[in-house]
Design an enzyme around this catalytic site. Structure first.
Site, PDB file in Angstrom:
ATOM      1  CD  GLU A   7      -5.053  -3.133  -6.514  1.00 22.43           C
ATOM      2  OE1 GLU A   7      -6.054  -2.731  -5.910  1.00 22.43           O
ATOM      3  OE2 GLU A   7      -4.390  -4.118  -6.160  1.00 22.43           O
ATOM      4  CG  ASP A  54      -9.665  -1.917  -6.212  1.00 25.95           C
ATOM      5  OD1 ASP A  54     -10.850  -2.278  -6.346  1.00 25.95           O
ATOM      6  OD2 ASP A  54      -9.015  -2.163  -5.171  1.00 25.95           O
ATOM      7  CE  LYS A  97     -10.431  -4.907  -3.622  1.00 30.04           C
ATOM      8  NZ  LYS A  97     -10.121  -3.528  -3.195  1.00 30.04           N
ATOM      9  CG  ASP A 110      -4.227  -0.639  -3.859  1.00 34.79           C
ATOM     10  OD1 ASP A 110      -4.561   0.419  -4.436  1.00 34.79           O
ATOM     11  OD2 ASP A 110      -5.052  -1.442  -3.377  1.00 34.79           O
ATOM     12  CE  LYS A 141      -4.120  -1.952   0.316  1.00 34.20           C
ATOM     13  NZ  LYS A 141      -5.215  -1.709  -0.641  1.00 34.20           N
TER      14      LYS A 141
HETATM   15 MG    MG Z   1      -7.014  -1.844  -4.379  1.00 32.64          MG
END
Ligand code: MG
Length: 361
Positions: free
Chosen positions: A215, A240, A264, A189, A161
């Site tokens: 991402e 995303d 997702k 991400d 992240k």
């Molecule tokens: Mg993501």
């Protein structure tokens, strides 16, 4: 076969450690687990896990939505997924977590009714999928130590992240690359944390450390910014938060705004809609990753892993949330081999053997 009841159970369990992303901090797995009962004696399990930082949904709303849907769905055949979806979409807009819970339970029942594991119901390309492992935002040396430990445990793709404070992102990625060596893939991400031009400039520098992809570099609503980063950066870009459903996917791929899409189940509302996204992306030559919410318990990850194993255009998986729980709220499901391979159950449906009542409210 008819649905006779949809029972809801709440699970709120602390994660092994708090998980920080650019949008905030996640401390607990929070989920509504469902048991869908039928007049044939088959029970299907599902999960709706709201990701407040990502989707804006919360647990109370997800439970309330499932209860609204329950009233509409009792009496329907859970194998008639097109009919179930039509009723759900005419009852409530959005509500991805609630719809995913219902959708997963319907698919579990399909597998059980047909005597097939879910990965075979969904396409059957293979019975396993390999996941990455994600490192949350922290001090560079802490992130590097965690990444190194994950690699030593057997993971060979680290997702990290970034995006919380741009000045430290370079130091974080540098520290991780130095800790894990050159053979491990690093994907980033940013969770919407950058503006388009700063993303392009920063990614050029970050790519000194060999980045596989990034991402969601820019805010979810900044379609032009996403397209700008994709066309100007040497690092491939994955949507995303900008890709909720098949309509978003169609726009993103038809305008060449991204290189990859992260699906997702909690964003799109389940396997039924996820398959549409996979198909649209495949027709455009865009590969898909299957991700999960950090708050998920693992039931939805069993469903996502089955889809990821079943379809060839799903080439990546970020299905690591259940590794952040010290105990899972169910028995059965996939097994883990070599740390990173999720091996789907050969039992019908999801292969779950029941819920651990002591973990549920
Ligand atoms: Mg993501």
């Amino acid at each position: 076969m008819k649905i006779t009841d949809i029972k809801t159970h709440i699970m709120q369990v602390p994660l092994v450690r708090p998980f920080r992303i650019s949008l905030g901090v996640i401390t607990h797995a929070v989920s509504c687990l469902v048991e869908m009962e039928t007049d044939s004696g088959i029970t299907g399990y599902g999960e709706g896990s709201p990701g407040p930082l990502i989707t804006g949904e919360n647990l109370e709303g997800t439970v309330a939505s499932i209860r609204v849907l329950r009233e509409k769905l009792i009496g329907m055949d859970p194998r008639d997924i097109e009919a179930v979806y039509t009723v759900m979409n005419r009852s409530i807009a959005y509500a991805g977590a609630a719809k995913a819970a219902i959708d997963i339970a319907c698919h579990d029942i399909m597998g059980k009714a047909w005597g097939l594991p879910l990965y075979k119901v969904l396409g059957g390309l293979s019975n396993s999928i390999e996941t990455d492992m994600t490192v949350g935002i922290d001090e560079p040396e802490v992130m590097a130590a965690r990444a190194k430990a994950h690699v030593e445990a057997g993971f060979n793709v680290i997702k990290t992240k970034v995006g919380a404070d741009i000045t430290c992102d370079l130091a974080r990625v540098k520290a991780i690359r130095e800790a894990v060596g050159g053979d491990v893939k690093i994907r980033l991400d940013a969770n919407q944390g950058w503006h388009a031009k700063e993303a392009v400039a920063l990614l050029d520098r970050l790519n000194e450390y060999d980045i596989e992809l990034v991402e969601q570099p820019v805010p979810r609503y900044d379609f032009e910014g996403l397209k700008y980063v994709t066309s100007h950066s040497s690092v491939p870009v994955m949507a995303d938060e900008s890709c909720w459903d098949s309509k978003d996917a169609l726009k993103l791929v038809s305008e060449r705004a991204v290189d990859y899409i992260n699906i997702k189940l909690m964003k799109c509302g389940g396997l039924y809609e996820a398959k549409k996204i996979v198909n649209i992306a495949e027709a455009a030559g865009v590969e898909v990753m299957l991700g999960c919410m950090a708050e998920e318990s693992g039931i939805a990850i069993n469903a996502a892993a089955a889809l990821g194993a079943a379809l060839k255009n799903i080439t990546r998986a970020d299905l690591d949330a259940s590794f952040s729980l010290s105990q899972l709220p169910y028995e059965g499901g996939f097994t883990v081999e070599n740390t990173r391979h999720l091996i789907l159950s050969e039992e019908p449906g999801l292969g779950l053997k029941g819920l651990r009542e002591e973990m549920l409210q």
